[in-house]
Design an enzyme around this catalytic site. Sequence first.
Site, PDB file in Angstrom:
ATOM      1  N   GLY A 153       0.799  -1.218   0.000  1.00 42.21           N
ATOM      2  CA  GLY A 153       0.000   0.000   0.000  1.00 42.21           C
ATOM      3  C   GLY A 153       0.832   1.268   0.000  1.00 42.21           C
ATOM      4  O   GLY A 153       1.928   1.318   0.578  1.00 42.21           O
ATOM      5  N   ASP A 208       7.535 -13.300  -9.308  1.00 41.75           N
ATOM      6  CA  ASP A 208       6.936 -13.624 -10.610  1.00 41.75           C
ATOM      7  C   ASP A 208       7.871 -13.358 -11.785  1.00 41.75           C
ATOM      8  O   ASP A 208       7.547 -13.700 -12.919  1.00 41.75           O
ATOM      9  CB  ASP A 208       5.645 -12.826 -10.826  1.00 41.75           C
ATOM     10  CG  ASP A 208       4.550 -13.223  -9.866  1.00 41.75           C
ATOM     11  OD1 ASP A 208       4.678 -14.275  -9.224  1.00 41.75           O
ATOM     12  OD2 ASP A 208       3.555 -12.476  -9.757  1.00 41.75           O
ATOM     13  N   MET A 251       2.323 -19.305  -8.227  1.00 43.31           N
ATOM     14  CA  MET A 251       2.205 -17.853  -8.283  1.00 43.31           C
ATOM     15  C   MET A 251       2.491 -17.357  -9.691  1.00 43.31           C
ATOM     16  O   MET A 251       3.198 -18.003 -10.466  1.00 43.31           O
ATOM     17  CB  MET A 251       3.135 -17.201  -7.268  1.00 43.31           C
ATOM     18  CG  MET A 251       2.846 -17.624  -5.834  1.00 43.31           C
ATOM     19  SD  MET A 251       3.834 -16.770  -4.607  1.00 43.31           S
ATOM     20  CE  MET A 251       2.932 -15.233  -4.500  1.00 43.31           C
ATOM     21  N   GLY A 252       1.931 -16.205  -9.995  1.00 50.37           N
ATOM     22  CA  GLY A 252       2.062 -15.608 -11.322  1.00 50.37           C
ATOM     23  C   GLY A 252       0.810 -14.832 -11.641  1.00 50.37           C
ATOM     24  O   GLY A 252      -0.055 -15.308 -12.364  1.00 50.37           O
TER      25      GLY A 252
END
EC number: 2.7.1.11
Length: 439
Positions: A153, A208, A251-252
């Site tokens: 954030g 990634d 993940m990706g």
Amino acid sequence: MENNFEIQTLGAATIPSPLNLAKEDGNKFYRFVEEDDQFLADITLQGFDTCIQHNIRPACLDKAGPREHLYFNPKNTKAAIVTCGGLCPGVNNVIRSLVMALHYFYGSERILGIPYGFEGLVPEKGHEFIELHPDKVKDIHQFGGTYLGSSRGAQNVERMVDTLIEHKIDMLFAIGGDGTLRGAEAIARETEKRGSDIAIIGIPKTIDNDIDLIDKSFGFETAFDTATPIIRDAHNEAAGAYNGVAIVKLMGRDSGFIAASAAIAMPVVNFVLIPEMSFELGGKNGFLAALKKRLDLKHHAVIVVAEGAGQHLFETDSVPKTDASGNIQHRDIGIFLKDSIKHYFESLSQEITVKYIDPSYIIRSAPANASDSVLCNQLAYNAVHAAMAGKTKCVVGKMNNQLVHLPISKVIEKRKKIDVEGDLWFSALQSTGQPFSLL
């Protein structure tokens, strides 16, 4: 490729480096990097021919490494380190190597750790800085996660710069991905606006491997290395049942590098689905029909799917949900795929067994493997060299297998994605044997 890779500096570097690179006989252990030491950004013959044809100078990148003259006096320098975004193998290696390089190479003794990402630069959040020194970080490379903590954030840029100035910080090392680097550039713009000499150096981190221009992000190789034995075990599960299907979600979010690389590294995968590819579930050439052919032939199948694949198969939200970093929150393709496969074969009255495995958080929390550890050390050392020389608004990374400086603005222009007409994807298709098209 446009010739726009000039690196901004805070001013003239006039202070002699404390690095002693000379042997007693006058020869050099290592040559200081000169400002005209550069590499070609485009190393293709086509790029070379274009420059010759149009009589233009090719785009070049500054070589990373120690400079003979520095902008900062190392003994009087205060450095800060911040880690942001999701966890990734190798973050602790980078933190450790930054501290070791600052302390042992340059004699800097004032090093602060910013806790919990950019939040730590906002006093109202209540996080206290961490004094860093070699004894405190000497063993952290053995563990995954981040010693400093992290967060996602955006934070108030003016308030963060207030904090940097109040604590008389001369250089900030920001370890993170696309969002972190955008934040770092915003901080650099604000410090420039105020006339504050603070070097802002990014060390690109994304599991990634989707940061543009650089060859490889640290943590990526550990990710697919850690995924391969999981895929092996998934294959054992699938092969152990008649018409057994194992789905492994990796993940990706927007790029399928982990899924494709893991599928190639562990060649028991029969289908790999990534965000960059187009595919349909139904139809005579769709994924489900291809899966049926595989089961009819071999009676088991292994599927690797990247988390961002197949989002077109879901109903589109009128207002997409985003996480704290502004990334679109993808729907769960793994569960969707599992349910779709079950329903399809139930409609055919064909019995199957489906196992679903999601090791994402195990993978991203793993310690770096040997190859990533080497890369982490190289990036950290060269980030320190860059900051000491007064470089700013830049990241250190490998491009064309050379360690170079890149403007932050260039690497955040777009995300790196798999070229579905390129070598990596072709290798994945050859390894899996899946059809070239699932449409």
